[in-house]
Design an enzyme around this catalytic site. Structure first.
Site, PDB file in Angstrom:
ATOM      1  N   TYR A  34     -12.248   5.319  -8.017  1.00  0.00           N
ATOM      2  CA  TYR A  34     -10.844   5.278  -7.580  1.00  0.00           C
ATOM      3  C   TYR A  34     -10.670   6.138  -6.325  1.00  0.00           C
ATOM      4  O   TYR A  34     -10.009   5.738  -5.369  1.00  0.00           O
ATOM      5  CB  TYR A  34      -9.928   5.772  -8.710  1.00  0.00           C
ATOM      6  N   SER A 116       2.066  13.197  -2.860  1.00  0.00           N
ATOM      7  CA  SER A 116       2.320  11.781  -3.171  1.00  0.00           C
ATOM      8  C   SER A 116       3.388  11.645  -4.259  1.00  0.00           C
ATOM      9  O   SER A 116       3.494  12.487  -5.154  1.00  0.00           O
ATOM     10  CB  SER A 116       1.020  11.139  -3.665  1.00  0.00           C
ATOM     11  N   TYR A 139       7.324   6.669  -2.274  1.00  0.00           N
ATOM     12  CA  TYR A 139       7.265   5.263  -2.652  1.00  0.00           C
ATOM     13  C   TYR A 139       8.577   4.977  -3.373  1.00  0.00           C
ATOM     14  O   TYR A 139       9.156   5.879  -3.980  1.00  0.00           O
ATOM     15  CB  TYR A 139       6.128   4.992  -3.641  1.00  0.00           C
ATOM     16  N   THR A 165       5.680   5.769   3.275  1.00  0.00           N
ATOM     17  CA  THR A 165       4.480   4.938   3.440  1.00  0.00           C
ATOM     18  C   THR A 165       4.888   3.470   3.439  1.00  0.00           C
ATOM     19  O   THR A 165       5.563   3.012   2.507  1.00  0.00           O
ATOM     20  CB  THR A 165       3.479   5.235   2.300  1.00  0.00           C
ATOM     21  N   ARG A 174      -8.682  -2.994  -5.165  1.00  0.00           N
ATOM     22  CA  ARG A 174      -9.887  -2.162  -5.077  1.00  0.00           C
ATOM     23  C   ARG A 174     -10.801  -2.661  -6.175  1.00  0.00           C
ATOM     24  O   ARG A 174     -10.579  -2.410  -7.360  1.00  0.00           O
ATOM     25  CB  ARG A 174      -9.514  -0.703  -5.222  1.00  0.00           C
ATOM     26  N   LYS A 263       4.373   6.409   7.670  1.00  0.00           N
ATOM     27  CA  LYS A 263       2.910   6.386   7.505  1.00  0.00           C
ATOM     28  C   LYS A 263       2.434   4.966   7.235  1.00  0.00           C
ATOM     29  O   LYS A 263       2.974   4.295   6.344  1.00  0.00           O
ATOM     30  CB  LYS A 263       2.527   7.305   6.336  1.00  0.00           C
ATOM     31  N   ASP A 318      -4.749   9.099  10.357  1.00  0.00           N
ATOM     32  CA  ASP A 318      -5.719   9.415   9.309  1.00  0.00           C
ATOM     33  C   ASP A 318      -6.636   8.233   9.085  1.00  0.00           C
ATOM     34  O   ASP A 318      -6.398   7.129   9.574  1.00  0.00           O
ATOM     35  CB  ASP A 318      -5.039   9.872   8.012  1.00  0.00           C
TER      36      ASP A 318
HETATM   37  C1  LIG Z   1      -7.565   8.428  -4.038  1.00  0.00           C
HETATM   38  C2  LIG Z   1      -6.557   8.184  -2.968  1.00  0.00           C
HETATM   39  C3  LIG Z   1      -5.211   8.081  -3.310  1.00  0.00           C
HETATM   40  C4  LIG Z   1      -4.256   7.877  -2.313  1.00  0.00           C
HETATM   41  N1  LIG Z   1      -2.932   7.847  -2.658  1.00  0.00           N
HETATM   42  C5  LIG Z   1      -1.989   7.730  -1.683  1.00  0.00           C
HETATM   43  C6  LIG Z   1      -0.610   7.785  -2.010  1.00  0.00           C
HETATM   44  O1  LIG Z   1      -0.235   7.977  -3.157  1.00  0.00           O
HETATM   45  N2  LIG Z   1       0.286   7.631  -0.996  1.00  0.00           N
HETATM   46  C7  LIG Z   1      -0.100   7.434   0.307  1.00  0.00           C
HETATM   47  O2  LIG Z   1       0.734   7.301   1.196  1.00  0.00           O
HETATM   48  N3  LIG Z   1      -1.423   7.400   0.631  1.00  0.00           N
HETATM   49  C8  LIG Z   1      -2.357   7.547  -0.319  1.00  0.00           C
HETATM   50  N4  LIG Z   1      -3.678   7.538   0.017  1.00  0.00           N
HETATM   51  C9  LIG Z   1      -4.077   7.392   1.430  1.00  0.00           C
HETATM   52  C10 LIG Z   1      -4.215   8.763   2.090  1.00  0.00           C
HETATM   53  O3  LIG Z   1      -2.959   9.392   2.201  1.00  0.00           O
HETATM   54  C11 LIG Z   1      -4.822   8.641   3.497  1.00  0.00           C
HETATM   55  O4  LIG Z   1      -4.089   7.691   4.240  1.00  0.00           O
HETATM   56  C12 LIG Z   1      -6.298   8.241   3.466  1.00  0.00           C
HETATM   57  O5  LIG Z   1      -6.964   8.880   2.393  1.00  0.00           O
HETATM   58  C13 LIG Z   1      -6.980   8.599   4.768  1.00  0.00           C
HETATM   59  O6  LIG Z   1      -8.291   8.199   4.779  1.00  0.00           O
HETATM   60  P1  LIG Z   1      -9.523   9.196   4.399  1.00  0.00           P
HETATM   61  O7  LIG Z   1      -9.569   9.259   2.913  1.00  0.00           O
HETATM   62  O8  LIG Z   1     -10.703   8.528   5.004  1.00  0.00           O
HETATM   63  O9  LIG Z   1      -9.215  10.548   5.013  1.00  0.00           O
HETATM   64  C14 LIG Z   1      -4.660   7.757  -0.958  1.00  0.00           C
HETATM   65  C15 LIG Z   1      -6.004   7.870  -0.626  1.00  0.00           C
HETATM   66  C16 LIG Z   1      -6.944   8.099  -1.609  1.00  0.00           C
HETATM   67  C17 LIG Z   1      -8.386   8.253  -1.212  1.00  0.00           C
END
Ligand SMILES: Cc1cc2nc3c(=O)[nH]c(=O)nc-3n(C[C@H](O)[C@H](O)[C@H](O)COP(=O)(O)O)c2cc1C
Length: 396
Positions: A34, A116, A139, A165, A174, A263, A318
């Site tokens: 995950y 988050s 969200y 977001t 996924r 975002k 990011d």
């Molecule tokens: C396990 C996981 C959970 C995530 N949950 C959220 C979330 O709840 N809300 C959100 O806007 N982005 C979420 N993201 C995206 C991250 O905020 C971010 O955009 C992303 O991890 C950036 O890429 P990187 O992991 O290569 O740094 C999540 C990413 C991961 C890896």
């Protein structure tokens, strides 16, 4: 040094990628995948990291840089580091400290943490854990009144910005999560969980800490009026039922009144929409390759968005940040700062609070060394002249 600090100290964890196998060793497969995985064929996930190799550095040698200044300003806030911790849903599954541990480590390092909506800890506790700024990522799951209630709570306890977001019209598929039974384990019946239980039983250390922490909990920051905290039933369906649109930004702005960050922008068009919606900052992001597979890697979308925004808002990015040099390349291409997701989440999963602190330290040391080797005294002095630009970065 504590046991968990030793677990992620050098030479075990010399770089961020070293934290990944340590996370894998501690977590059940379903939780590791995950965290680590992406949508569909994971093309964008891979490209997010690989694209940094297309951009090479142009150092200025024989320049003494006795002190490196890593500070930057984001939304008027002074940050000691040019990276923030991205919102990572279900962080409490990775370690009981979860969002509280990550916020604490961010504050101690002088940077911001983004919480988050899909959090296991109350937003009040997360804010209290950090000595630095905390942003709330919104969200609309649970509906408008649940969102308004959490926005109000975030305002009262002093969150600094609201991050909306926009790339989750539905949850991306996924495929690793489907194979591992993520949905069944989180929200299914005992019977539907059974085929997937061996992977959890294979990590007794994680399982013990998870059970002591109370197991699966409802979402304390999504409180549905008359019903209470939203249970973790099928988050994918909850997201699909609550797609955020530009029209929603109007009531969100009225409810929040502080700075808004959008975002999930990958195109000039969406950047202009975000400006029209009153965004003070934009995050160029593809959700770490977890939503629409096959979109541009974030770094590649950055010049187009920077050109469209043309200084009217701050641009963050990011996706794929694993080294200090990655952060420097993004800043040279116009980002004010970056967000790191998996980089610190691997640390959290490997060793809890000590792991997040170690991930931040690895990136900080990387940044200092890279600036010195570049012959550049500060983050604010970075510009495109420190890069050999590929064609896609020249057009903007
Ligand atoms: C396990 C996981 C959970 C995530 N949950 C959220 C979330 O709840 N809300 C959100 O806007 N982005 C979420 N993201 C995206 C991250 O905020 C971010 O955009 C992303 O991890 C950036 O890429 P990187 O992991 O290569 O740094 C999540 C990413 C991961 C890896």
């Amino acid at each position: 040094m504590s046991r968990s600090s030793r677990a992620v100290a050098s030479p075990r964890a010399v770089c961020i990628q070293d934290l990944r196998p340590l996370a894998r060793r501690r977590l059940p497969k379903v939780v590791f995948d995950y965290l680590d995985g992406g949508a569909e064929g994971e093309v964008t996930l891979r490209e997010n990291c690989r694209v940094f190799e297309d951009v090479t550095l142009r150092p200025r040698h024989a320049v003494a840089v006795p002190q490196c200044d890593l500070r930057t300003r984001v939304l008027g806030l002074d940050l000691a580091l040019p990276f923030l911790l991205a919102p990572v849903g279900y962080s409490r599954l990775m370690h009981p400290g979860g969002e509280v541990a990550a916020a604490h480590a961010a504050g101690a390092a002088g940077t911001a943490y983004i919480l988050s909506t899909i959090s296991g800890h109350r937003l009040e506790d997360v804010k209290a854990a950090s000595s630095g700024p905390v942003f709330y990522q919104l969200y609309l799951m649970g509906g408008r009144s649940a969102a308004e209630a959490s926005i109000e709570r975030a305002r009262i306890v002093g969150f600094s910005a609201l991050v909306v977001t926009i790339d989750t019209a539905v949850a991306g598929v996924r495929e690793r999560d489907v194979r591992n039974g993520m949905k069944e384990l989180i929200s299914g019946t005992v019977f539907s969980k059974l085929p997937f239980l061996p992977q959890v039983l294979a990590r007794p250390g994680w399982l013990a800490s998870f059970l002591l922490d109370g197991g699966i909990r409802p979402l304390p920051n999504v409180v549905i009026p008359g019903q209470g905290p939203m249970p973790l039933v099928d988050i994918g369906a909850a997201l699909a039922a609550s797609t955020v649109t530009w029209a929603d930004l109007r009531w969100i702005r009225d409810a929040w009144r502080g700075p808004i960050v959008i975002k999930g922008v990958l195109t000039a068009d969406d950047a202009r929409h975000a400006l029209d919606a009153g965004a003070e900052a934009i995050v160029v992001s593809n959700h770490g390759g977890r939503q629409l597979d096959g979109v541009s890697p974030s770094l590649r979308a950055l010049p187009e968005v920077v050109a469209a925004v043309n200084g009217r808002a701050e641009v963050l990015m990011d996706g794929g940040i694993r080294r200090g040099a990655d952060i420097i390349k993004a800043i040279c291409l116009g980002a004010r700062a970056v967000l790191c997701g998996r980089a610190y989440a691997y640390g959290l999963a490997a060793a809890g609070p000590a792991g997040v602190a170690r991930a931040i330290e690895i990136l900080r040391v990387d940044l200092e060394r890279t600036l010195r080797l570049l012959g550049c005294p500060s983050i604010s002095a970075l510009d495109p002249s420190y890069l050999n630009l590929p064609d896609w970065a020249k057009s903007g």
